[in-house]
Scaffold this motif. Sequence first.
Motif: not given
Length: 425
Positions: A143-144, A146-148, A150-152
């Motif tokens: 999840l971490a 994926g979030l990183v 996705g934000r990038r």
Amino acid sequence: MLAALFWLLASSSHQRSAERGFAADCRTLAGLPRDQRAGALRAMLDRDIHRDRFLALFDRGGALIEGNVARPPAQATTGSFIAEVRPTELPGKQRDVARLALCAMPDGTRLLTGVDLDDAEEALRVVERSLLIGLAPGLLIALAFGLVAGRRAARQVDTMRRLAESIVAGELDRRLPVGTRPDSFGLLCAHINTMLDRLQLLVAEVRGIGDDIAHQLRTPLTRLRARIERGLRQADDRSGFEAVATSALTEIDKLLGIVAALLRIRELEDHARRSRFGPVDLARLVDDACELHRPSAEDRGIMLHCRIDAVPQVEGDASLLIEAVSNLVDNAMKFGPPGGEVTLSLRVEGREAVVTVADQGGGVPAAERPLVTQRFYRGRHDCGGAGLGLSLVKAIADLHGFMLRFADRGSAVALVCPIKQLGRS
């Protein structure tokens, strides 16, 4: 998904192992004589030092003949099944849960074989705890990440969106940032920046062409209008009007020639003529150019010399190449000394085929050489041309992958064809 698959494989592995053991017990005891089965069953129980096996032989009525189970389970089914049994040889334990199988012997008796599930359930619980312990941090890390990621990705897309908005707003000099060690997105940004550089250059060239046309045609059009107006006032007969019309047509032809030359240069710069390429005999082409300009040279009192060596064929457009050579010859006759000599030569120099045109003049000054291939540049000696001859030659050379080269001394100008572009002669 991997954790669930591992758990299913672990649980089914125990079941398959137990079922293989059940089948082996049934085959072994079924193959023995009736009077030896009870003894063989007892020997099997004696070898079970962990006391996790259940074996019992029952008669047709369900009475125990030999074994460690008091009676067969009522819910017995075909194949293996899980049921509660009443052990007879486990002190302090009256009930137990086991995986069992019931098979018939040849004499009508029935064999109950099974294995205790306590150890299997404990092993599965260990597997479950291990999977949960490993799965929780794995999910958190996924999840971490994926979030990183996705934000990038969102930031990268937003950067491209802002650049597109800037380009649409007219800021053609804006570019995407590219790091010193670019990743795949950085390489994409570099390619986009290269594309934007090319687009900016093309837009600047289009604007420059428009400015050049406006600047270069303004004076001839003004002169043409004044000449027509003055001629109309002064002409008083048919011959006068015809002279005005003839002069106007001459000026109009010059203007049309300028426009046609600009369009031709633009076409060549866009590489629109590559589809017409084919084998070209340079020796024959240069000889044709000599024959074409010999009468004009004689009229001007110029001696035209042609020195042609045999060279391999090149891939190109014959009409464009003879136009380039003709422009060079025409410039040499125009800017060379009156009554002088012009030399057109073709030879092979190392790994290059070179077409050279030279006159007896001083040539183009070194400071002006980067300028003479620009549109409408006439140099210090304005001989009435439009300043597009060498621009056209440069465009043809670039289209063919040739190089336009000026001699360090003298007036020689050469078209250089690398040997790698040569075909068989």
